[in-house]
Design a protein around this motif. Structure first.
Motif, PDB file in Angstrom:
ATOM      1  N   THR A 210      -7.947  -3.375  10.741  1.00  0.00           N
ATOM      2  CA  THR A 210      -7.921  -1.909  10.723  1.00  0.00           C
ATOM      3  C   THR A 210      -6.647  -1.347  10.108  1.00  0.00           C
ATOM      4  OG1 THR A 210      -7.024  -1.836  12.971  1.00  0.00           O
ATOM      5  CG2 THR A 210      -9.420  -1.722  12.736  1.00  0.00           C
ATOM      6  N   THR A 211      -5.607  -2.173   9.955  1.00  0.00           N
ATOM      7  CA  THR A 211      -4.363  -1.672   9.359  1.00  0.00           C
ATOM      8  C   THR A 211      -4.021  -2.330   8.026  1.00  0.00           C
ATOM      9  OG1 THR A 211      -2.917  -3.282  10.476  1.00  0.00           O
ATOM     10  CG2 THR A 211      -3.423  -1.230  11.663  1.00  0.00           C
ATOM     11  N   TYR A 212      -4.655  -3.448   7.706  1.00  0.00           N
ATOM     12  CA  TYR A 212      -4.279  -4.204   6.501  1.00  0.00           C
ATOM     13  C   TYR A 212      -4.343  -3.340   5.237  1.00  0.00           C
ATOM     14  CZ  TYR A 212      -4.487  -7.631   2.723  1.00  0.00           C
ATOM     15  OH  TYR A 212      -4.261  -8.333   1.566  1.00  0.00           O
ATOM     16  N   TYR A 213      -5.390  -2.573   5.101  1.00  0.00           N
ATOM     17  CA  TYR A 213      -5.571  -1.811   3.872  1.00  0.00           C
ATOM     18  C   TYR A 213      -4.737  -0.531   3.836  1.00  0.00           C
ATOM     19  CZ  TYR A 213      -9.275  -4.929   2.365  1.00  0.00           C
ATOM     20  OH  TYR A 213      -9.978  -6.038   1.951  1.00  0.00           O
ATOM     21  N   GLN A 214      -3.971  -0.274   4.904  1.00  0.00           N
ATOM     22  CA  GLN A 214      -3.056   0.871   4.876  1.00  0.00           C
ATOM     23  C   GLN A 214      -1.761   0.550   4.142  1.00  0.00           C
ATOM     24  OE1 GLN A 214      -4.280   2.335   9.342  1.00  0.00           O
ATOM     25  NE2 GLN A 214      -2.409   3.210   8.475  1.00  0.00           N
ATOM     26  N   GLY A 215      -1.552  -0.731   3.822  1.00  0.00           N
ATOM     27  CA  GLY A 215      -0.404  -1.117   3.011  1.00  0.00           C
ATOM     28  C   GLY A 215       0.919  -0.709   3.622  1.00  0.00           C
ATOM     29  N   ASP A 216       1.717   0.050   2.861  1.00  0.00           N
ATOM     30  CA  ASP A 216       3.051   0.408   3.336  1.00  0.00           C
ATOM     31  C   ASP A 216       3.033   1.509   4.388  1.00  0.00           C
ATOM     32  OD1 ASP A 216       2.445   2.613   1.798  1.00  0.00           O
ATOM     33  OD2 ASP A 216       4.075   2.350   0.361  1.00  0.00           O
ATOM     34  N   ARG A 217       1.855   1.880   4.849  1.00  0.00           N
ATOM     35  CA  ARG A 217       1.723   2.831   5.962  1.00  0.00           C
ATOM     36  C   ARG A 217       1.008   2.185   7.157  1.00  0.00           C
ATOM     37  NH1 ARG A 217       4.269   7.383   6.809  1.00  0.00           N
ATOM     38  NH2 ARG A 217       2.408   8.202   7.867  1.00  0.00           N
ATOM     39  N   SER A 218       0.975   0.868   7.204  1.00  0.00           N
ATOM     40  CA  SER A 218       0.212   0.195   8.268  1.00  0.00           C
ATOM     41  C   SER A 218       0.801   0.434   9.655  1.00  0.00           C
ATOM     42  CB  SER A 218       0.117  -1.306   7.980  1.00  0.00           C
ATOM     43  OG  SER A 218       1.398  -1.902   7.922  1.00  0.00           O
ATOM     44  N   TYR A 219       2.085   0.775   9.745  1.00  0.00           N
ATOM     45  CA  TYR A 219       2.711   1.030  11.039  1.00  0.00           C
ATOM     46  C   TYR A 219       2.581   2.491  11.473  1.00  0.00           C
ATOM     47  CZ  TYR A 219       5.079  -3.548  11.387  1.00  0.00           C
ATOM     48  OH  TYR A 219       5.355  -4.875  11.524  1.00  0.00           O
ATOM     49  N   PHE A 220       1.989   3.302  10.617  1.00  0.00           N
ATOM     50  CA  PHE A 220       1.894   4.738  10.899  1.00  0.00           C
ATOM     51  C   PHE A 220       0.433   5.160  11.032  1.00  0.00           C
ATOM     52  CE2 PHE A 220       5.889   4.021   8.748  1.00  0.00           C
ATOM     53  CZ  PHE A 220       6.792   4.816   9.434  1.00  0.00           C
ATOM     54  N   ASP A 221       0.145   5.984  12.028  1.00  0.00           N
ATOM     55  CA  ASP A 221      -1.197   6.521  12.254  1.00  0.00           C
ATOM     56  C   ASP A 221      -2.258   5.422  12.216  1.00  0.00           C
ATOM     57  OD1 ASP A 221       0.017   9.060  12.288  1.00  0.00           O
ATOM     58  OD2 ASP A 221      -0.228   9.283  10.128  1.00  0.00           O
ATOM     59  N   PRO A 222      -2.066   4.361  12.990  1.00  0.00           N
ATOM     60  CA  PRO A 222      -2.966   3.207  12.896  1.00  0.00           C
ATOM     61  C   PRO A 222      -4.247   3.369  13.698  1.00  0.00           C
ATOM     62  CG  PRO A 222      -1.304   2.786  14.550  1.00  0.00           C
ATOM     63  CD  PRO A 222      -0.981   4.142  13.964  1.00  0.00           C
ATOM     64  N   VAL A 223      -5.252   2.610  13.307  1.00  0.00           N
ATOM     65  CA  VAL A 223      -6.409   2.384  14.161  1.00  0.00           C
ATOM     66  C   VAL A 223      -6.107   1.143  14.992  1.00  0.00           C
ATOM     67  CG1 VAL A 223      -8.849   1.775  14.259  1.00  0.00           C
ATOM     68  CG2 VAL A 223      -8.042   3.443  12.579  1.00  0.00           C
ATOM     69  N   LEU A 224      -6.038   1.323  16.309  1.00  0.00           N
ATOM     70  CA  LEU A 224      -5.746   0.242  17.230  1.00  0.00           C
ATOM     71  C   LEU A 224      -6.986  -0.054  18.075  1.00  0.00           C
ATOM     72  CD1 LEU A 224      -2.219   1.513  18.341  1.00  0.00           C
ATOM     73  CD2 LEU A 224      -2.709  -0.310  16.694  1.00  0.00           C
ATOM     74  N   TRP A 225      -6.866  -1.008  18.961  1.00  0.00           N
ATOM     75  CA  TRP A 225      -7.990  -1.441  19.798  1.00  0.00           C
ATOM     76  C   TRP A 225      -7.673  -1.095  21.252  1.00  0.00           C
ATOM     77  CZ3 TRP A 225     -12.295  -3.787  17.472  1.00  0.00           C
ATOM     78  CH2 TRP A 225     -12.143  -4.006  16.100  1.00  0.00           C
ATOM     79  N   HIS A 226      -8.345  -0.055  21.748  1.00  0.00           N
ATOM     80  CA  HIS A 226      -8.159   0.376  23.127  1.00  0.00           C
ATOM     81  C   HIS A 226      -9.317  -0.161  23.950  1.00  0.00           C
ATOM     82  CE1 HIS A 226      -7.873   3.898  26.218  1.00  0.00           C
ATOM     83  NE2 HIS A 226      -7.369   2.780  26.691  1.00  0.00           N
ATOM     84  N   ASN A 227      -9.002  -1.086  24.829  1.00  0.00           N
ATOM     85  CA  ASN A 227     -10.045  -1.734  25.643  1.00  0.00           C
ATOM     86  C   ASN A 227     -11.192  -2.236  24.765  1.00  0.00           C
ATOM     87  OD1 ASN A 227      -8.484  -1.162  27.874  1.00  0.00           O
ATOM     88  ND2 ASN A 227      -9.617   0.703  28.379  1.00  0.00           N
TER      89      ASN A 227
END
Length: 584
Positions: A158-175
């Motif tokens: 979910t963050t790989y294709y965000q490139g140099d913004r992968s640490y910002f506004d990410p899609v994470l896994w909640h439960n």
């Protein structure tokens, strides 16, 4: 003699009473950072980094100054969660399918749940992204996490294709469900941990706050980077009498970003610690801070030799601070040999749960050192290793005991003079190899190293690796990512590479999606092999596509390899991820 008897009685009393001295069991917060080296703190002598919260916390804590972890991420986390050498748990690498911990392992979270704790993980897990190895399968009531070894890496789809913004506004896994968050990753993980603490303040809780920073990619809010952009991270160490290894210009720029990321963590921990005071639970909360391995890049590491991945001191020595105001006095410094393996049995003593009796627990409680009942580690030893994909004898391997350390980087050459032997009590920077002059000590340590290695590589979870359960209702659909793919050594973002996933498939009909790194040419052949069975579908599209779909594929029950590949015009493509949904 009187003092010894008094100390022993004090320890026995403490061991029996710590868990009962409050009406409410102590809360536990375990904080770990990613690739933050021993020197990435003000309290360990770094003049360039600004960590006032952690420095103050260290001053209030019991500081174990001879504390060790594994050379890389996933093995450290497996040992931390179980009190066992990671090879016993099935974890042998950071990817290549080697970062999956057997579901039969018993974690700190599971043991605390048995004592009515509410448990939460926030940040990095890195012990398996699929059922039955996820945090929810291993004792955590709540989790907000990224996948695989790091955000922006191939396994974190979910963050790989965000490139140099992968640490910002990410899609994470909640439960286990995808959820979009706003902000910077470290801020998000800390905020979610604080929210969890607030929700559970009236009952005992276990909060595992596992920052992914300062792991690469080195992304940080600009307001923090600006504080460090003009510093020279290599300056100021000429007179400290410790070795300082040369830094390239790239190393210096990386250090600036790392220091900015660590200061951001420090600010987030200030908010967390303030919340404990505000909720009036600070005194009854055990807080631990540690890191998972040495720095990935060359920078100040308090003179230690080596960095992440190495079994030299710079790769495996880590800060470890523990504070419990209601339980024991702070501002102590203890030099006894200690390790991540010891955290589980230490918490067992402090909280009052029993460590598992049906398996080998390699760690030992640190409580006797804290109470003064023990002053040194005696015959305790610590074994460290790491090699990509599978441990190999005498490749990046070490053992230390009684202040001595033996390091093997000799391949299968077992000539003792090819090893490195250090007297750490006199040579903490591993500069004076004594293997030739003290071969008797080297042979003694090598004998124990050989014994531990043979024991560990014959562990059942290593011989029979964990399997991802496909088609189980606990995770349907299921996405297999590249972090957990086996096959060729070093599977990452390559297109033409041989790979597969080790799975247990429940029989039935499946819809299957194959996602590729980038669009693949049309009119090829998509093949899925499961054991001896091949399911083949021809792609009839006329345009390059990055997702191919098979509908209603019948899969038989199997425990083995799931091997997909797409071929067109003589070239083979390995999917970036595979989604399987059992439809009946």
């Amino acid at each position: 003699m009187q003092r010894s008897i008094f100390t022993l009685l004090l320890f026995v009393s403490a061991s029996l009473c710590f868990a009962q001295q409050n009406q409410k069991k102590p809360n536990i917060i375990l904080i770990i950072t990613d690739d933050q080296g021993y020197g990435d703190l003000g309290s360990t002598g770094n003049p360039h980094i600004n960590t006032p919260t952690l420095d103050a916390f260290a001053a209030e804590s019991v500081r174990f100054t001879n504390f060790y972890v594994s050379p890389v991420c996933a093995p450290t986390r497996a040992s931390l969660m179980t009190g066992r050498y990671s090879l016993r748990t099935g974890v042998r690498d950071t990817y290549n399918g080697g970062a999956m911990m057997a579901s039969s392992e018993i974690t700190i979270a599971e043991l605390l749940k048995s004592k009515d704790y509410t448990t939460g993980l926030f940040g990095k897990w890195h012990l398996g992204d699929n059922y039955p190895m996820r945090p929810s399968d291993q004792g955590f009531d709540e989790s907000v996490m990224h996948l695989s070894g790091g955000m922006g890496q191939v396994g974190d789809i979910t963050t790989y294709y965000q490139g140099d913004r992968s640490y910002f506004d990410p899609v994470l896994w909640h439960n286990n469900q995808q959820e979009r968050y706003e902000g910077y990753c470290s801020d998000i993980f800390a905020e979610e941990a604080i929210n969890f603490i607030e929700k559970n303040k009236d009952k005992p809780f276990f909060t595992y706050l596992a920052f992914n920073a300062p792991h690469t990619p080195l992304q940080v809010p600009d307001e923090y980077y600006q504080k460090y952009k003009d510093i020279d991270p290599s300056a100021g160490f000429d007179e400290d009498g410790k070795p300082f290894y040369p830094m390239s210009e790239n190393d210096k720029e990386d250090a600036r970003k790392v220091y900015a990321m660590v200061e951001n963590i420090d600010d987030n921990l200030k908010k967390l610690f303030q919340k404990l005071v505000e909720l009036e639970i600070e005194d009854n909360t055990i807080v631990i801070f540690m890191t998972d391995n040495g720095p990935q890049q060359q920078r100040y590491v308090d003179g230690l030799k080596g960095k992440k991945g190495s079994t030299f001191q710079g790769g495996i020595r880590a800060p470890f601070f523990i504070r419990y105001p209601d339980g024991f006095a702070g501002n102590q410094e203890i030099n006894a040999l200690s390790a991540h393996l010891d955290v589980l049995p230490t918490l067992a003593d402090l909280v009052g749960f029993e460590v598992p009796q049906d398996r080998r627990i390699d760690g030992q409680s640190l409580l006797p050192y804290i109470t003064g009942e023990k002053e040194n580690a005696g015959n305790k030893s610590y074994f460290a290793y790491w090699n990509r994909k599978y441990p190999e004898l005498y490749e990046n391997i070490s053992i230390q005991k009684g202040g001595w350390k033996l390091v093997g980087n000799t391949g299968h050459n077992s000539d003792i003079e090819a090893f490195e032997l250090y007297d750490l009590s006199r040579d903490p920077y591993e500069e004076n190899n004594l293997s030739a002059s003290n071969s008797a000590k080297a042979l003694e340590l090598k004998s124990e190293l050989d014994e531990i290695y043979q024991e560990l590589i014959n562990e059942e979870n290593l011989i029979t690796p964990p399997l991802i359960q496909v088609g189980n209702k606990a995770e349907n659909p299921i996405i297999l990512n590249r972090n957990d793919a086996s096959g060729e050594r070093g599977i990452w973002a390559q297109e033409d590479i041989f790979g597969y996933w080790k799975v247990a498939i429940e029989p039935g009909l499946y819809d299957i999606k194959f996602k590729f790194v980038k669009p693949v040419p049309s009119k090829g052949k998509m093949t899925l092999e499961t054991g001896n069975r091949a399911n083949i579908e021809i792609d009839q599209s006329t345009q390059p596509v990055d997702i191919l779909v098979m509908k209603g594929v019948k899969l038989d029950k199997i425990e083995g390899e799931l091997l997909p590949f797409y071929t067109v015009e003589g070239k083979r493509y390995f999917p970036f991820w595979v989604e399987l949904e059992k439809i009946e």
